[in-house]
Design an enzyme around this catalytic site. Structure first.
Site, PDB file in Angstrom:
ATOM      1  N   HIS A 179       0.849  -1.201  -0.142  1.00 36.22           N
ATOM      2  CA  HIS A 179      -0.045  -0.024   0.014  1.00 36.22           C
ATOM      3  C   HIS A 179       0.891   1.280   0.095  1.00 36.22           C
ATOM      4  CE1 HIS A 179      -3.829  -2.174   0.526  1.00 36.22           C
ATOM      5  NE2 HIS A 179      -3.285  -2.842   1.511  1.00 36.22           N
ATOM      6  N   GLN A 215       0.537 -12.774   6.548  1.00 38.86           N
ATOM      7  CA  GLN A 215      -0.243 -12.038   7.117  1.00 38.86           C
ATOM      8  C   GLN A 215      -1.672 -12.622   7.247  1.00 38.86           C
ATOM      9  OE1 GLN A 215       0.060  -7.674   5.295  1.00 38.86           O
ATOM     10  NE2 GLN A 215      -0.875  -7.362   7.128  1.00 38.86           N
ATOM     11  N   GLU A 241      -5.342 -11.955   7.661  1.00 32.50           N
ATOM     12  CA  GLU A 241      -6.322 -10.817   7.833  1.00 32.50           C
ATOM     13  C   GLU A 241      -7.190 -11.170   6.965  1.00 32.50           C
ATOM     14  OE1 GLU A 241      -4.059  -7.299   5.944  1.00 32.50           O
ATOM     15  OE2 GLU A 241      -3.150  -8.510   4.615  1.00 32.50           O
ATOM     16  N   ASP A 255      -7.498  -4.962   7.620  1.00 30.72           N
ATOM     17  CA  ASP A 255      -8.118  -5.955   6.609  1.00 30.72           C
ATOM     18  C   ASP A 255      -9.003  -7.106   7.458  1.00 30.72           C
ATOM     19  OD1 ASP A 255      -7.771  -5.130   4.157  1.00 30.72           O
ATOM     20  OD2 ASP A 255      -5.717  -5.322   4.441  1.00 30.72           O
TER      21      ASP A 255
HETATM   22  C1  3PY Z   1      -3.732  -4.270   7.829  1.00 31.73           C
HETATM   23  O1  3PY Z   1      -4.269  -3.839   9.146  1.00 31.73           O
HETATM   24  O2  3PY Z   1      -4.759  -4.819   7.247  1.00 31.73           O
HETATM   25  C2  3PY Z   1      -2.608  -4.265   7.609  1.00 31.73           C
HETATM   26  O3  3PY Z   1      -2.196  -5.007   6.471  1.00 31.73           O
HETATM   27  C3  3PY Z   1      -1.581  -3.688   8.381  1.00 31.73           C
HETATM   28  O4  3PY Z   1      -0.698  -3.163   7.701  1.00 31.73           O
HETATM   29 MG    MG Z   2      -3.732  -5.327   5.044  1.00 32.01          MG
END
Ligand code: 3PY
Ligand code: MG
Length: 277
Positions: A52, A169, A171, A197
Site C-alpha cells: 500500500h 499476514q 487478515e 483488513d
Molecule cells: C492491515 O491492518 O490490514 C494491515 O495490513 C496492516 O498493515
Molecule cells: Mg492489510
C-alpha cells in the site's frame, strides 16, 4: 553472521519494535533508520511497504532503500511487504513468486506476504523464499550479499535459509479459519496480523484506533495459535501506546508508527508547543 536486529530480537525472545516505511528515497530511508541510533530505544526493523505504500519494488527502488537502511551501523533490519497477496497463489498469478525474488535479491532480511489464507498459499511463500533443498528460490543475484554486508554470494547462500525471516499476514476470514494449519507450515517464521483488513473481512469497522471487541478476541486467538505452533506473532499498531500494550500481551514483533505518521505527529506536537508560547 550479517547484522540482523530483528532476528537477534526473535532469538532473544525480546519484543521487536519497528516502523512502516511508506515513501521511497535513499535519504528519507537513511534518516528513518538513523533516527533512534544513540538512544536507549531500539528500532529492530523497517518494513518497506510495497503493497500500500508508494515504494517501487523494482530492483533499483527496493535495493537503494535497503542499502540506505543497512548502511546504518547497528541499525534495523530492512523487510519488504510485497504487493501481491496470497490470493494470487495457484490462480495463475506468478506475482508472489517473482516479487519475493525481487525483494530478497535486493537484500531484504525478510518478506511479508499480505492476505495468506490457506496452508497451501503459505507453503508457496516458503518455497519462493528458501533456497533448495528447502524451497525453490533461484540463486544468482550479483548484488544481494553487498546488502547483507558479507563478502561472497556463496556466504549468502549458506546463511540465507537460516536468516531470511518469512512472515505471512493473517487478515482474511479464510485465513482466520485456517490459522492453525498456516502456523504449522514449516519454514514460516511468524504470523503478522493486519487489524484493518482483518476487521473489514470479518464485517466490523476498521480499528479506531483499537479493534472492535469481537475482532480483539480473534487477535488474541491468533496469538495463542502462533505460539502453540512455536511461531512468532506480529501486530500492526499505529502508536507507541498501542505498541506497549501489545508487547505486554506477548506479541513478538510490533509496528509502532510509520514515516508519515511520525512526521505528522511530530509537526503537530511542535506547532502546538510553539502556539502555546
Ligand atoms: C492491515 O491492518 O490490514 C494491515 O495490513 C496492516 O498493515
Ligand atoms: Mg492489510
Amino acid at each position: 553472521m550479517a547484522a540482523h536486529a530483528l532476528l537477534n530480537a526473535f532469538r532473544a525472545n525480546k519484543p521487536a519494535f519497528g516502523t512502516w516505511l511508506t515513501t521511497g528515497g535513499f535519504v528519507h530511508a537513511r534518516s528513518l533508520a538513523r533516527a533512534l541510533i544513540g538512544t536507549p530505544q531500539q528500532q529492530s526493523w523497517i518494513m518497506l511497504d510495497c503493497e500500500h505504500g508508494l515504494l517501487p519494488l523494482n530492483p533499483a527502488g527496493a535495493t537503494e532503500v535497503i542499502a540506505a537502511i543497512h548502511g546504518v551501523r547497528d541499525g534495523p533490519s530492512a523487510l519488504v511487504r510485497i504487493p501481491a497477496t496470497g490470493h494470487g497463489v495457484g490462480n495463475g498469478s506468478e506475482g508472489v513468486n517473482w516479487q519475493i525474488k525481487y525483494a530478497l535479491d535486493a537484500g531484504a532480511r525478510g518478506v511479508l506476504v499480505p492476505m495468506v489464507s490457506t496452508p497451501a498459499q503459505a507453503h508457496e511463500v516458503v518455497l519462493s523464499s528458501r533456497f533448495p533443498p528447502v524451497g525453490r528460490r533461484g540463486f544468482g543475484s550479483p548484488y544481494t550479499q553487498e546488502n547483507w554486508d558479507i563478502q561472497t554470494a556463496g556466504e549468502y547462500l549458506n546463511e540465507a535459509n537460516e536468516s531470511v525471516v518469512v512472515l505471512v499476514q493473517i487478515e482474511t476470514r479464510e485465513g482466520v479459519q485456517n490459522v492453525q494449519a498456516i502456523a504449522e507450515v514449516d519454514g514460516i517464521d511468524g504470523l503478522f496480523i493486519g487489524p484493518y483488513d482483518l476487521s473489514i473481512s470479518l464485517g466490523y469497522p476498521p480499528p479506531s484506533p483499537d479493534p472492535h471487541p469481537q475482532v480483539e478476541q480473534v487477535i488474541q486467538d491468533i496469538l495463542t495459535v502462533a505460539h502453540k505452533a512455536g511461531k512468532k506473532c506480529a501486530m500492526f499498531c499505529t502508536s507507541g501506546t498501542q505498541a506497549a500494550r501489545r508487547a505486554a500481551e506477548g506479541f513478538d514483533m510490533i509496528n509502532v508508527t510509520s514515516d508519515v505518521g511520525a512526521m505528522q505527529s511530530g509537526l503537530a506536537a511542535e506547532f502546538e508547543a510553539a502556539a502555546s508560547a
